[in-house]
Write a protein that holds these residues in place. Structure first.
Motif, PDB file in Angstrom:
ATOM      1  N   GLU A  34       0.826  -1.217   0.000  1.00 25.47           N
ATOM      2  CA  GLU A  34       0.000   0.000   0.000  1.00 25.47           C
ATOM      3  C   GLU A  34       0.855   1.260   0.000  1.00 25.47           C
ATOM      4  O   GLU A  34       0.338   2.360   0.131  1.00 25.47           O
ATOM      5  CB  GLU A  34      -0.941  -0.001   1.216  1.00 25.47           C
ATOM      6  CG  GLU A  34      -1.895  -1.181   1.206  1.00 25.47           C
ATOM      7  CD  GLU A  34      -3.035  -1.043   2.206  1.00 25.47           C
ATOM      8  OE1 GLU A  34      -2.816  -0.472   3.296  1.00 25.47           O
ATOM      9  OE2 GLU A  34      -4.155  -1.476   1.882  1.00 25.47           O
ATOM     10  N   ASP A  35       2.175   1.098  -0.102  1.00 18.60           N
ATOM     11  CA  ASP A  35       3.064   2.261  -0.231  1.00 18.60           C
ATOM     12  C   ASP A  35       3.147   2.643  -1.710  1.00 18.60           C
ATOM     13  O   ASP A  35       2.944   1.802  -2.590  1.00 18.60           O
ATOM     14  CB  ASP A  35       4.487   1.916   0.233  1.00 18.60           C
ATOM     15  CG  ASP A  35       4.599   1.716   1.739  1.00 18.60           C
ATOM     16  OD1 ASP A  35       3.609   1.957   2.464  1.00 18.60           O
ATOM     17  OD2 ASP A  35       5.703   1.329   2.189  1.00 18.60           O
ATOM     18  N   ALA A  36       3.479   3.889  -1.961  1.00 16.76           N
ATOM     19  CA  ALA A  36       3.744   4.338  -3.334  1.00 16.76           C
ATOM     20  C   ALA A  36       4.932   5.279  -3.310  1.00 16.76           C
ATOM     21  O   ALA A  36       5.088   6.059  -2.360  1.00 16.76           O
ATOM     22  CB  ALA A  36       2.523   5.056  -3.904  1.00 16.76           C
ATOM     23  N   ALA A  57       4.500   7.781  -0.197  1.00 18.49           N
ATOM     24  CA  ALA A  57       3.206   7.790   0.493  1.00 18.49           C
ATOM     25  C   ALA A  57       2.886   6.388   0.991  1.00 18.49           C
ATOM     26  O   ALA A  57       3.230   5.400   0.348  1.00 18.49           O
ATOM     27  CB  ALA A  57       2.116   8.280  -0.465  1.00 18.49           C
ATOM     28  N   ASP A  58       2.231   6.307   2.127  1.00 17.88           N
ATOM     29  CA  ASP A  58       1.897   5.033   2.775  1.00 17.88           C
ATOM     30  C   ASP A  58       0.388   5.055   3.019  1.00 17.88           C
ATOM     31  O   ASP A  58      -0.090   5.749   3.910  1.00 17.88           O
ATOM     32  CB  ASP A  58       2.713   4.944   4.076  1.00 17.88           C
ATOM     33  CG  ASP A  58       2.377   3.734   4.920  1.00 17.88           C
ATOM     34  OD1 ASP A  58       1.448   2.976   4.587  1.00 17.88           O
ATOM     35  OD2 ASP A  58       3.048   3.555   5.957  1.00 17.88           O
ATOM     36  N   GLY A  59      -0.341   4.291   2.189  1.00 17.90           N
ATOM     37  CA  GLY A  59      -1.798   4.389   2.209  1.00 17.90           C
ATOM     38  C   GLY A  59      -2.458   3.510   3.248  1.00 17.90           C
ATOM     39  O   GLY A  59      -1.883   2.547   3.740  1.00 17.90           O
ATOM     40  N   SER A  96       8.986   4.818   4.677  1.00 17.51           N
ATOM     41  CA  SER A  96       7.713   4.529   5.336  1.00 17.51           C
ATOM     42  C   SER A  96       7.996   3.846   6.678  1.00 17.51           C
ATOM     43  O   SER A  96       9.123   3.441   6.966  1.00 17.51           O
ATOM     44  CB  SER A  96       6.825   3.653   4.445  1.00 17.51           C
ATOM     45  OG  SER A  96       7.466   2.432   4.149  1.00 17.51           O
ATOM     46  N   ASP A  97       6.962   3.696   7.492  1.00 21.82           N
ATOM     47  CA  ASP A  97       7.165   3.135   8.834  1.00 21.82           C
ATOM     48  C   ASP A  97       7.580   1.665   8.789  1.00 21.82           C
ATOM     49  O   ASP A  97       8.099   1.145   9.782  1.00 21.82           O
ATOM     50  CB  ASP A  97       5.928   3.341   9.726  1.00 21.82           C
ATOM     51  CG  ASP A  97       4.690   2.659   9.194  1.00 21.82           C
ATOM     52  OD1 ASP A  97       4.694   2.210   8.023  1.00 21.82           O
ATOM     53  OD2 ASP A  97       3.688   2.583   9.935  1.00 21.82           O
ATOM     54  N   GLY A  98       7.400   1.007   7.646  1.00 24.32           N
ATOM     55  CA  GLY A  98       7.875  -0.370   7.501  1.00 24.32           C
ATOM     56  C   GLY A  98       9.383  -0.465   7.626  1.00 24.32           C
ATOM     57  O   GLY A  98       9.928  -1.527   7.943  1.00 24.32           O
ATOM     58  N   GLN A 144       7.300  -6.674   8.876  1.00 24.16           N
ATOM     59  CA  GLN A 144       5.884  -6.722   9.258  1.00 24.16           C
ATOM     60  C   GLN A 144       4.987  -5.785   8.469  1.00 24.16           C
ATOM     61  O   GLN A 144       3.772  -5.854   8.564  1.00 24.16           O
ATOM     62  CB  GLN A 144       5.751  -6.450  10.762  1.00 24.16           C
ATOM     63  CG  GLN A 144       6.177  -7.661  11.574  1.00 24.16           C
ATOM     64  CD  GLN A 144       6.265  -7.365  13.054  1.00 24.16           C
ATOM     65  OE1 GLN A 144       5.679  -6.405  13.535  1.00 24.16           O
ATOM     66  NE2 GLN A 144       7.010  -8.172  13.765  1.00 24.16           N
ATOM     67  N   ASP A 145       5.588  -4.863   7.724  1.00 23.27           N
ATOM     68  CA  ASP A 145       4.783  -3.907   6.950  1.00 23.27           C
ATOM     69  C   ASP A 145       5.501  -3.672   5.622  1.00 23.27           C
ATOM     70  O   ASP A 145       6.638  -4.104   5.436  1.00 23.27           O
ATOM     71  CB  ASP A 145       4.668  -2.603   7.766  1.00 23.27           C
ATOM     72  CG  ASP A 145       3.556  -1.695   7.270  1.00 23.27           C
ATOM     73  OD1 ASP A 145       2.876  -2.042   6.283  1.00 23.27           O
ATOM     74  OD2 ASP A 145       3.370  -0.627   7.880  1.00 23.27           O
ATOM     75  N   ASN A 146       4.835  -2.976   4.727  1.00 26.49           N
ATOM     76  CA  ASN A 146       5.468  -2.591   3.460  1.00 26.49           C
ATOM     77  C   ASN A 146       6.645  -1.667   3.767  1.00 26.49           C
ATOM     78  O   ASN A 146       6.572  -0.843   4.680  1.00 26.49           O
ATOM     79  CB  ASN A 146       4.476  -1.844   2.561  1.00 26.49           C
ATOM     80  CG  ASN A 146       3.145  -2.566   2.394  1.00 26.49           C
ATOM     81  OD1 ASN A 146       2.094  -1.927   2.420  1.00 26.49           O
ATOM     82  ND2 ASN A 146       3.178  -3.878   2.227  1.00 26.49           N
TER      83      ASN A 146
HETATM   84 CA    CA Z   1       2.993   1.386   6.680  1.00 24.11          CA
END
Ligand code: CA
Length: 262
Positions: A26-28, A41-43, A200-202, A239-241
């Motif tokens: 979901e990141d771009a 961006a992290d949607g 991003s937070d990933g 754990q995340d994108n």
């Molecule tokens: Ca994220």
């Protein structure tokens, strides 16, 4: 009157990875080298709405700045153009969410880096971050719009503990969830050898600032560094994108005296 905006001759490297847990990315990320512009961006949102929000926001910012930057002749004009681009992105996501039931409630973080000959302009909403590595030290250039960040600043939790709190992704501002949004915006003088990192937070949930610094210092090129950071975030759990943009720049001394008086 200053000369028209001139993009920095620096090259961006971007990498976006799904991670090891999530089914979708979901990141771009969007890079416009000719504008000296990078956007990450992290949607968020149900089904594929998070992907729609982040891609739409990144594309809108690039589109708006591509139109506005040729007419920019002052630092104030640059700030205005950046704010307007974020407002345009916010409007696009907000409107799409209002018009399509499947996109209801979607939103996104956004961090952008705009480099001209002498300055780095950074704007953000949410918890995607910008950092700068200078003389071997990693410095955060953004302050998360998140509940845990407020708790860190109030002295209620330590930054290290904040990375592991279950509600660490709870944002206080996001793009596209209200009709208007106020990004934080800052301009920094660029020094030779500066390395800028957007993520991003990933990435920053998985790795400490010390771990990120060590990987950046150990890598021979920005491309190697981006790969090493993604691999390390995945090794730490993924754990995340995970999304990363890196820019190494050489400032143009001709611009410095006019635009960054000291
Ligand atoms: Ca994220």
């Amino acid at each position: 009157m200053l000369p028209p905006f001139q993009a920095s001759p620096c090259r961006f490297v971007g990498l976006s990875d799904c991670g090891r847990v999530r089914a979708n990315n979901e990141d771009a990320i969007a890079i416009a080298n000719e504008l000296g512009l990078a956007v990450l961006a992290d949607g968020m949102g149900g089904y594929n709405a998070g992907e729609v929000a982040s891609a739409m926001a990144a594309d809108e910012v690039v589109r708006a700045l591509r139109t506005a930057l040729p007419g920019v002749t002052s630092p104030e004009g640059l700030d205005q153009a950046v704010r307007a681009s974020v407002a345009q992105a916010n409007q696009a996501v907000w409107q799409a969410a209002a018009e399509h039931p499947q996109y209801r409630g979607m939103g996104t973080t956004l961090v952008l880096l705009l480099l001209d000959g002498a300055e780095a302009c950074i704007a953000h909403v949410g918890d995607s971050r910008a950092y700068r590595l200078r003389n071997g030290r990693l410095q955060p250039l953004t302050r998360d719009h998140s509940v845990v960040q407020e708790q860190v600043e109030a002295g209620l939790v330590t930054p290290e503990r904040a990375r592991h709190l279950p509600y660490r992704n709870l944002l206080t501002h996001a793009l596209g969830v209200e009709s208007t949004v106020q990004p934080d915006l800052a301009r920094h003088a660029v020094e030779p050898g500066d390395l800028y990192l957007l993520c991003s937070d990933g990435l920053h949930d998985m790795l400490s600032d010390e771990e990120i610094t060590a990987l950046l210092l150990r890598s021979a090129t920005p491309g190697d560094a981006a790969r090493a950071l993604v691999d390390a975030a995945n090794a730490a759990g993924g754990q995340d994108n995970i999304s990363i943009i890196l820019a190494q720049c050489t400032p143009d001394p001709a611009h410095r005296s006019e635009k960054c008086p000291r």
